[in-house]
Design a protein around this motif. Sequence first.
Motif, PDB file in Angstrom:
ATOM      1  N   ILE A  85       0.854  -1.189   0.000  1.00 60.43           N
ATOM      2  CA  ILE A  85       0.000   0.000   0.000  1.00 60.43           C
ATOM      3  C   ILE A  85       0.891   1.240   0.000  1.00 60.43           C
ATOM      4  CG2 ILE A  85      -1.851   1.212   1.187  1.00 60.43           C
ATOM      5  CD1 ILE A  85      -2.641  -1.404   2.445  1.00 60.43           C
ATOM      6  N   SER A  86       1.371   1.597  -1.162  1.00 65.94           N
ATOM      7  CA  SER A  86       2.175   2.804  -1.290  1.00 65.94           C
ATOM      8  C   SER A  86       2.175   3.278  -2.731  1.00 65.94           C
ATOM      9  CB  SER A  86       3.612   2.525  -0.838  1.00 65.94           C
ATOM     10  OG  SER A  86       4.207   1.590  -1.698  1.00 65.94           O
ATOM     11  N   GLY A  87       2.200   4.573  -2.913  1.00 59.16           N
ATOM     12  CA  GLY A  87       2.349   5.197  -4.225  1.00 59.16           C
ATOM     13  C   GLY A  87       1.389   4.707  -5.276  1.00 59.16           C
ATOM     14  N   GLU A  88       1.937   4.238  -6.390  1.00 64.32           N
ATOM     15  CA  GLU A  88       1.130   3.824  -7.541  1.00 64.32           C
ATOM     16  C   GLU A  88       0.340   2.551  -7.272  1.00 64.32           C
ATOM     17  OE1 GLU A  88       5.110   1.998  -7.794  1.00 64.32           O
ATOM     18  OE2 GLU A  88       4.530   4.091  -7.725  1.00 64.32           O
ATOM     19  N   ASN A  89       0.731   1.782  -6.282  1.00 63.72           N
ATOM     20  CA  ASN A  89       0.019   0.546  -5.958  1.00 63.72           C
ATOM     21  C   ASN A  89      -1.379   0.806  -5.413  1.00 63.72           C
ATOM     22  OD1 ASN A  89       2.251  -0.909  -6.748  1.00 63.72           O
ATOM     23  ND2 ASN A  89       3.038  -1.145  -4.686  1.00 63.72           N
ATOM     24  N   VAL A  90      -1.602   1.974  -4.845  1.00 65.56           N
ATOM     25  CA  VAL A  90      -2.902   2.285  -4.259  1.00 65.56           C
ATOM     26  C   VAL A  90      -3.989   2.264  -5.333  1.00 65.56           C
ATOM     27  CG1 VAL A  90      -4.243   4.077  -3.093  1.00 65.56           C
ATOM     28  CG2 VAL A  90      -1.912   3.603  -2.365  1.00 65.56           C
ATOM     29  N   ILE A  91      -3.720   2.814  -6.493  1.00 63.48           N
ATOM     30  CA  ILE A  91      -4.703   2.850  -7.583  1.00 63.48           C
ATOM     31  C   ILE A  91      -5.052   1.428  -8.020  1.00 63.48           C
ATOM     32  CG2 ILE A  91      -5.085   3.594  -9.965  1.00 63.48           C
ATOM     33  CD1 ILE A  91      -3.206   5.968  -9.309  1.00 63.48           C
ATOM     34  N   ILE A  92      -4.061   0.597  -8.162  1.00 55.95           N
ATOM     35  CA  ILE A  92      -4.289  -0.790  -8.562  1.00 55.95           C
ATOM     36  C   ILE A  92      -5.116  -1.520  -7.502  1.00 55.95           C
ATOM     37  CG2 ILE A  92      -3.145  -2.996  -9.034  1.00 55.95           C
ATOM     38  CD1 ILE A  92      -0.786  -1.306 -10.147  1.00 55.95           C
ATOM     39  N   LEU A  93      -4.780  -1.310  -6.225  1.00 60.45           N
ATOM     40  CA  LEU A  93      -5.516  -1.977  -5.158  1.00 60.45           C
ATOM     41  C   LEU A  93      -6.971  -1.513  -5.093  1.00 60.45           C
ATOM     42  CD1 LEU A  93      -2.844  -2.031  -2.336  1.00 60.45           C
ATOM     43  CD2 LEU A  93      -3.723  -3.964  -3.615  1.00 60.45           C
ATOM     44  N   VAL A  94      -7.223  -0.227  -5.314  1.00 56.44           N
ATOM     45  CA  VAL A  94      -8.599   0.282  -5.326  1.00 56.44           C
ATOM     46  C   VAL A  94      -9.365  -0.334  -6.485  1.00 56.44           C
ATOM     47  CG1 VAL A  94     -10.008   2.348  -5.696  1.00 56.44           C
ATOM     48  CG2 VAL A  94      -8.089   2.424  -4.115  1.00 56.44           C
ATOM     49  N   PHE A  95      -8.750  -0.422  -7.656  1.00 62.38           N
ATOM     50  CA  PHE A  95      -9.400  -1.025  -8.825  1.00 62.38           C
ATOM     51  C   PHE A  95      -9.756  -2.487  -8.550  1.00 62.38           C
ATOM     52  CE2 PHE A  95      -9.054  -3.453 -12.801  1.00 62.38           C
ATOM     53  CZ  PHE A  95     -10.094  -2.866 -13.507  1.00 62.38           C
ATOM     54  N   ILE A  96      -8.816  -3.234  -7.996  1.00 59.16           N
ATOM     55  CA  ILE A  96      -9.065  -4.640  -7.683  1.00 59.16           C
ATOM     56  C   ILE A  96     -10.181  -4.764  -6.644  1.00 59.16           C
ATOM     57  CG2 ILE A  96      -8.048  -6.700  -6.601  1.00 59.16           C
ATOM     58  CD1 ILE A  96      -5.402  -5.901  -7.968  1.00 59.16           C
ATOM     59  N   GLY A  97     -10.189  -3.877  -5.658  1.00 56.88           N
ATOM     60  CA  GLY A  97     -11.232  -3.892  -4.643  1.00 56.88           C
ATOM     61  C   GLY A  97     -12.611  -3.636  -5.231  1.00 56.88           C
ATOM     62  N   VAL A  98     -12.705  -2.668  -6.162  1.00 53.49           N
ATOM     63  CA  VAL A  98     -13.990  -2.366  -6.803  1.00 53.49           C
ATOM     64  C   VAL A  98     -14.457  -3.562  -7.631  1.00 53.49           C
ATOM     65  CG1 VAL A  98     -15.087  -0.904  -8.548  1.00 53.49           C
ATOM     66  CG2 VAL A  98     -13.684   0.130  -6.775  1.00 53.49           C
ATOM     67  N   VAL A  99     -13.553  -4.197  -8.375  1.00 55.09           N
ATOM     68  CA  VAL A  99     -13.917  -5.361  -9.186  1.00 55.09           C
ATOM     69  C   VAL A  99     -14.442  -6.478  -8.288  1.00 55.09           C
ATOM     70  CG1 VAL A  99     -12.979  -7.207 -10.637  1.00 55.09           C
ATOM     71  CG2 VAL A  99     -12.388  -4.828 -11.111  1.00 55.09           C
ATOM     72  N   PHE A 100     -13.758  -6.759  -7.185  1.00 53.40           N
ATOM     73  CA  PHE A 100     -14.228  -7.802  -6.271  1.00 53.40           C
ATOM     74  C   PHE A 100     -15.573  -7.444  -5.650  1.00 53.40           C
ATOM     75  CE2 PHE A 100      -9.822  -9.520  -6.027  1.00 53.40           C
ATOM     76  CZ  PHE A 100     -10.150 -10.826  -6.349  1.00 53.40           C
ATOM     77  N   LEU A 101     -15.792  -6.182  -5.344  1.00 52.15           N
ATOM     78  CA  LEU A 101     -17.074  -5.752  -4.788  1.00 52.15           C
ATOM     79  C   LEU A 101     -18.198  -5.974  -5.787  1.00 52.15           C
ATOM     80  CD1 LEU A 101     -18.565  -4.394  -2.428  1.00 52.15           C
ATOM     81  CD2 LEU A 101     -18.131  -2.214  -3.564  1.00 52.15           C
ATOM     82  N   ILE A 102     -17.959  -5.610  -7.036  1.00 54.81           N
ATOM     83  CA  ILE A 102     -18.979  -5.814  -8.081  1.00 54.81           C
ATOM     84  C   ILE A 102     -19.251  -7.303  -8.265  1.00 54.81           C
ATOM     85  CG2 ILE A 102     -19.409  -5.608 -10.568  1.00 54.81           C
ATOM     86  CD1 ILE A 102     -17.917  -2.898 -10.410  1.00 54.81           C
ATOM     87  N   LEU A 103     -18.217  -8.120  -8.333  1.00 50.85           N
ATOM     88  CA  LEU A 103     -18.404  -9.569  -8.471  1.00 50.85           C
ATOM     89  C   LEU A 103     -19.170 -10.155  -7.278  1.00 50.85           C
ATOM     90  CD1 LEU A 103     -14.965 -10.693  -9.924  1.00 50.85           C
ATOM     91  CD2 LEU A 103     -17.163 -10.613 -11.109  1.00 50.85           C
TER      92      LEU A 103
END
Length: 128
Positions: A85-103
């Motif tokens: 959880i740092s820098g550019e990884n935050v955007i990727i983690l948020v995207f993955i979290g949203v995808v899992f929430l939708i699924l």
Amino acid sequence: MRLENSGVCCTPEVKKAYRKLAVKWHPDKAPSDADMDKVRARFENLVKAYDTLSNEDKFDNWVKYGNPEGSLATKAIEIALPDVISGENVIILVFIGVVFLILALLTWKRGKSVYLENGIKISSKYSM
């Protein structure tokens, strides 16, 4: 012994004072009746002080934060949060979290079944 340092680390005065105090306070030189825990603690403090005064980064941290290891608040955050959880990884983690929430929502919605009064599932009623 107190050093009058002008705010500069790595001076010959620091090295000379450390060597003199290291010989004086080394645990091997302590009298046999001395409390060895106190002797070791004093020597460890001496080594830590010399390390701080001879290492430029640690000296700057000591001047800035009062601690050679740096800001304690920053250290607490670094311990609490993983390196992912740092820098550019935050955007990727948020995207993955949203995808899992939708699924998860789609799976939950699909899994809800509605039954009629006679116990027949609505989806199975029309597929006969």
